[in-house]
Design an enzyme around this catalytic site. Sequence first.
Site, PDB file in Angstrom:
ATOM      1  N   ARG A 108     -16.398   2.939  -4.246  1.00 23.28           N
ATOM      2  CA  ARG A 108     -17.823   2.602  -4.302  1.00 23.28           C
ATOM      3  C   ARG A 108     -18.416   3.433  -5.423  1.00 23.28           C
ATOM      4  NH1 ARG A 108     -22.163   1.942   0.473  1.00 23.28           N
ATOM      5  NH2 ARG A 108     -21.125  -0.061   0.396  1.00 23.28           N
ATOM      6  N   HIS A 135     -20.932  -6.689  -4.891  1.00 25.21           N
ATOM      7  CA  HIS A 135     -20.475  -6.145  -3.600  1.00 25.21           C
ATOM      8  C   HIS A 135     -19.591  -7.212  -2.926  1.00 25.21           C
ATOM      9  CE1 HIS A 135     -20.149  -3.679  -0.190  1.00 25.21           C
ATOM     10  NE2 HIS A 135     -21.358  -3.756   0.323  1.00 25.21           N
ATOM     11  N   GLN A 138     -18.502  -7.398   0.924  1.00 24.90           N
ATOM     12  CA  GLN A 138     -19.604  -7.798   1.810  1.00 24.90           C
ATOM     13  C   GLN A 138     -19.652  -9.326   1.941  1.00 24.90           C
ATOM     14  OE1 GLN A 138     -22.145  -5.777   3.452  1.00 24.90           O
ATOM     15  NE2 GLN A 138     -22.388  -7.759   4.431  1.00 24.90           N
ATOM     16  N   ASP A 225     -31.803  -8.404   1.050  1.00 22.62           N
ATOM     17  CA  ASP A 225     -31.227  -7.069   0.841  1.00 22.62           C
ATOM     18  C   ASP A 225     -32.363  -6.181   0.346  1.00 22.62           C
ATOM     19  OD1 ASP A 225     -29.478  -4.925   0.376  1.00 22.62           O
ATOM     20  OD2 ASP A 225     -28.920  -5.639  -1.623  1.00 22.62           O
ATOM     21  N   CYS A 267     -27.220  -7.461   4.601  1.00 20.33           N
ATOM     22  CA  CYS A 267     -25.985  -6.668   4.522  1.00 20.33           C
ATOM     23  C   CYS A 267     -26.158  -5.285   5.154  1.00 20.33           C
ATOM     24  CB  CYS A 267     -25.527  -6.541   3.076  1.00 20.33           C
ATOM     25  SG  CYS A 267     -26.794  -5.899   1.970  1.00 20.33           S
ATOM     26  N   ARG A 295     -17.352  -7.131   8.796  1.00 18.34           N
ATOM     27  CA  ARG A 295     -16.831  -6.304   7.701  1.00 18.34           C
ATOM     28  C   ARG A 295     -15.420  -5.841   8.055  1.00 18.34           C
ATOM     29  NH1 ARG A 295     -20.277  -3.733   4.169  1.00 18.34           N
ATOM     30  NH2 ARG A 295     -18.315  -3.222   3.134  1.00 18.34           N
TER      31      ARG A 295
HETATM   32  N1   CP Z   1     -23.472  -3.147   3.717  1.00 21.94           N
HETATM   33  C1   CP Z   1     -22.859  -2.002   3.351  1.00 21.94           C
HETATM   34  O1   CP Z   1     -22.045  -1.981   2.420  1.00 21.94           O
HETATM   35  O2   CP Z   1     -23.183  -0.917   4.114  1.00 21.94           O
HETATM   36  P1   CP Z   1     -22.875   0.605   3.768  1.00 21.94           P
HETATM   37  O3   CP Z   1     -23.664   0.926   2.536  1.00 21.94           O
HETATM   38  O4   CP Z   1     -23.301   1.379   4.968  1.00 21.94           O
HETATM   39  O5   CP Z   1     -21.395   0.740   3.500  1.00 21.94           O
HETATM   40  N1  NVA Z   2     -28.141  -3.495  -2.938  1.00 23.60           N
HETATM   41  C1  NVA Z   2     -27.758  -2.460  -2.017  1.00 23.60           C
HETATM   42  C2  NVA Z   2     -26.637  -2.910  -1.139  1.00 23.60           C
HETATM   43  C3  NVA Z   2     -26.228  -1.911  -0.081  1.00 23.60           C
HETATM   44  C4  NVA Z   2     -25.080  -2.387   0.761  1.00 23.60           C
HETATM   45  C5  NVA Z   2     -27.382  -1.208  -2.787  1.00 23.60           C
HETATM   46  O1  NVA Z   2     -26.672  -1.306  -3.791  1.00 23.60           O
HETATM   47  O2  NVA Z   2     -27.828  -0.123  -2.406  1.00 23.60           O
END
Ligand code: CP
Ligand code: NVA
Length: 308
Positions: A108, A135, A138, A225, A267, A295
Amino acid sequence: MISEPILRGRDFLSNLDLSQDEYRIVLETAHAMKRGAFRDREPLKGKTLAMIFEKPSLRTRTTFEIGMYQLGGHALYLSNAEIGLGTREPVRDIALNLERWVDGIMARVYLHSTLEELARYSSKPVINGLSDLLHPVQLLADYQTIEEVFGETRGLRVVFIGDGNNMANAHIQCAVLSEVELEVITPRGYEPNALILMEALERGAKVRLSHDPRRVRGAQVLYTDVWVSMGQEEEASQRRKIKDFEGFQVHPEMLEEIDPQGIFLHCLPAHYGQEVVEGATLHPKSRVFDQAENRLHAQKALLYHLLG
Ligand code: CP
Ligand code: NVA
């Protein structure tokens, strides 16, 4: 019946790293995982997944870690404070070290290019656990959830409302595979990535961009989101952004406007009072916690096919 692993050794940086047939097989495997496939077998016995996190996480970390465990393998959490991607040592060297020890790397990251660099230098699969651009894991869980409700997704009216961010971009890519009719509603100036949109349209995706929140009407899937993504929390720009998004909040009255059989997805995490209110995530049309559960199943399917 689950097929033999079909993605051995490949990277998963975007949903379009899968062909349509591969996408189908991964989702079928996700449904089978949820039904309990492999409950007493360990297809990833002895395998290790390194998990690099430059940003926080609840769902991604928990589900990858439990997923590896349930498949008989092991997951190793590496925070950026510890390994210092590009600061303590170059991303290239981290990849060239990790590939000697582990069977896959999930990361990430802030910059999508960091994932591309990891993938360039690691001979082991690299999985995108969220970048500034996309992402994709997701979306696998999202479409597992959508298929649980609607079965076939071709022609479904899916509406994404909010910021043209990594989630919006991933939805656009996934529309190539799911064949839904996607509408992305953003305030002007917050449209999704133009190159991603162009490529998806060239590949036959049905995607429309618009700016009027009233266009959620009739949606079979309504998705939102956060307006302020991780890494964008700088105070002044956050305040400006929230003002630009007036009228884009998902609330129970908006859920009355979507299809009577329609569902609401997010999400998570939610920023309550901004893009959504609690009455929406707790609404009878909401499937956000099924989505979060999925997930686990969807990523177990992906891990099985990449590392199995
Ligand atoms: N939706 C998602 O990726 O959640 P987290 O940021 O908690 O991993
Ligand atoms: N758009 C959000 C998604 C989190 C799962 C972010 O990048 O923070």
